[in-house]
Motif scaffolding. Structure first.
Motif, short mmCIF file in Angstrom:
data_model
loop_
_atom_site.label_atom_id
_atom_site.label_comp_id
_atom_site.label_asym_id
_atom_site.label_seq_id
_atom_site.Cartn_x
_atom_site.Cartn_y
_atom_site.Cartn_z
N ARG A 2 4.60 11.06 -3.86
CA ARG A 2 4.86 10.44 -5.17
C ARG A 2 4.13 11.16 -6.29
NH1 ARG A 2 5.66 4.11 -4.39
NH2 ARG A 2 6.45 4.12 -2.27
N HIS A 3 3.57 12.32 -5.96
CA HIS A 3 2.87 13.17 -6.93
C HIS A 3 1.67 12.45 -7.56
CE1 HIS A 3 6.12 15.99 -6.45
NE2 HIS A 3 6.97 15.00 -6.67
N LEU A 4 0.96 11.67 -6.73
CA LEU A 4 -0.26 11.00 -7.17
C LEU A 4 -1.45 11.78 -6.62
CD1 LEU A 4 0.81 7.36 -6.28
CD2 LEU A 4 0.65 8.33 -8.58
N SER A 5 -2.56 11.69 -7.30
CA SER A 5 -3.78 12.32 -6.79
C SER A 5 -4.36 11.44 -5.69
CB SER A 5 -4.80 12.48 -7.92
OG SER A 5 -5.12 11.21 -8.46
N PRO B 196 -6.59 8.88 -3.98
CA PRO B 196 -7.38 7.78 -4.56
C PRO B 196 -8.86 8.03 -4.31
CG PRO B 196 -6.33 7.07 -2.54
CD PRO B 196 -5.83 8.45 -2.82
N PRO B 197 -9.73 7.47 -5.12
CA PRO B 197 -11.16 7.62 -4.89
C PRO B 197 -11.54 7.10 -3.50
CG PRO B 197 -10.76 6.61 -7.02
CD PRO B 197 -9.45 6.64 -6.30
N ARG B 198 -12.60 7.63 -2.94
CA ARG B 198 -13.06 7.19 -1.62
C ARG B 198 -13.26 5.68 -1.63
NH1 ARG B 198 -16.73 10.50 1.91
NH2 ARG B 198 -16.68 9.29 3.82
N GLY B 199 -12.70 5.00 -0.60
CA GLY B 199 -12.83 3.56 -0.50
C GLY B 199 -11.76 2.79 -1.24
N TYR B 200 -10.77 3.51 -1.81
CA TYR B 200 -9.68 2.88 -2.55
C TYR B 200 -8.35 3.30 -1.94
CZ TYR B 200 -12.89 1.53 -6.27
OH TYR B 200 -13.91 0.96 -6.99
N HIS B 201 -7.29 2.62 -2.32
CA HIS B 201 -5.95 3.03 -1.92
C HIS B 201 -4.98 2.71 -3.05
CE1 HIS B 201 -6.21 -1.21 -0.43
NE2 HIS B 201 -5.02 -1.28 -1.00
N TRP B 202 -3.84 3.39 -3.03
CA TRP B 202 -2.80 3.15 -4.03
C TRP B 202 -2.01 1.92 -3.64
CZ3 TRP B 202 -2.68 5.35 -8.60
CH2 TRP B 202 -3.25 6.61 -8.77
N VAL B 203 -1.60 1.14 -4.66
CA VAL B 203 -0.79 -0.06 -4.48
C VAL B 203 0.38 0.01 -5.44
CG1 VAL B 203 -0.77 -2.58 -4.71
CG2 VAL B 203 -2.78 -1.45 -3.81
N GLN B 204 1.58 -0.33 -4.95
CA GLN B 204 2.76 -0.42 -5.82
C GLN B 204 2.97 -1.89 -6.14
OE1 GLN B 204 4.96 2.21 -6.81
NE2 GLN B 204 5.74 0.64 -8.19
N ALA B 205 2.81 -2.24 -7.40
CA ALA B 205 2.96 -3.63 -7.85
C ALA B 205 3.97 -3.65 -8.99
CB ALA B 205 1.62 -4.18 -8.33
N ASN B 206 5.12 -4.27 -8.74
CA ASN B 206 6.23 -4.25 -9.70
C ASN B 206 6.60 -2.80 -9.95
OD1 ASN B 206 6.58 -7.04 -9.98
ND2 ASN B 206 4.90 -7.14 -11.44
N VAL C 253 0.85 -1.19 0.00
CA VAL C 253 0.00 0.00 0.00
C VAL C 253 0.88 1.24 0.00
CG1 VAL C 253 -1.69 1.33 1.34
CG2 VAL C 253 -1.91 -1.15 1.15
N VAL C 254 0.55 2.19 -0.86
CA VAL C 254 1.28 3.46 -0.95
C VAL C 254 0.55 4.47 -0.09
CG1 VAL C 254 2.02 5.30 -2.51
CG2 VAL C 254 2.08 2.92 -3.28
N ASN C 255 1.13 4.81 1.05
CA ASN C 255 0.51 5.80 1.94
C ASN C 255 0.99 7.21 1.66
OD1 ASN C 255 -1.10 4.03 3.59
ND2 ASN C 255 0.83 3.24 4.39
N ASP C 256 2.15 7.35 1.04
CA ASP C 256 2.71 8.68 0.76
C ASP C 256 2.42 9.10 -0.68
OD1 ASP C 256 4.41 6.82 -0.42
OD2 ASP C 256 6.20 8.03 -0.09
N TRP C 257 1.16 8.96 -1.06
CA TRP C 257 0.79 9.26 -2.45
C TRP C 257 1.07 10.71 -2.82
CZ3 TRP C 257 -3.23 12.72 -2.33
CH2 TRP C 257 -4.05 12.71 -1.20
N ARG C 258 0.98 11.62 -1.89
CA ARG C 258 1.30 13.03 -2.20
C ARG C 258 2.78 13.17 -2.54
NH1 ARG C 258 -2.23 14.03 2.41
NH2 ARG C 258 -4.13 15.00 1.65
#
Length: 55
Positions: free
Chosen positions: A23-26, A28-38, A16-21
């Motif tokens: 990493r310059h990511l927006s 995530p939609p409510r109820g979702y989270h960012w994941v780093q896969a490969n 799970v990517v908790n530091d999305w800010r």
């Protein structure tokens, strides 16, 4: 990549990517989270909802 199957090994909290800010990511939609896969960062529905295993 949209709608790709997310392998079981990437579904744990370790990926799970908790530091999305940082990493310059927006946000995530409510109820979702960012994941780093490969080398791909994608979002998926957050547990405990019965979520599709897609990224």
């Amino acid at each position: 990549m949209h709608g790709a199957y997310l392998a079981q090994e990437y579904r744990g909290s370790r990926y799970v990517v908790n530091d999305w800010r940082g990493r310059h990511l927006s946000a995530p939609p409510r109820g979702y989270h960012w994941v780093q896969a490969n080398n791909t960062t994608c979002w998926r529905r957050s547990p405990p909802a019965s979520s599709p295993r897609y990224c």
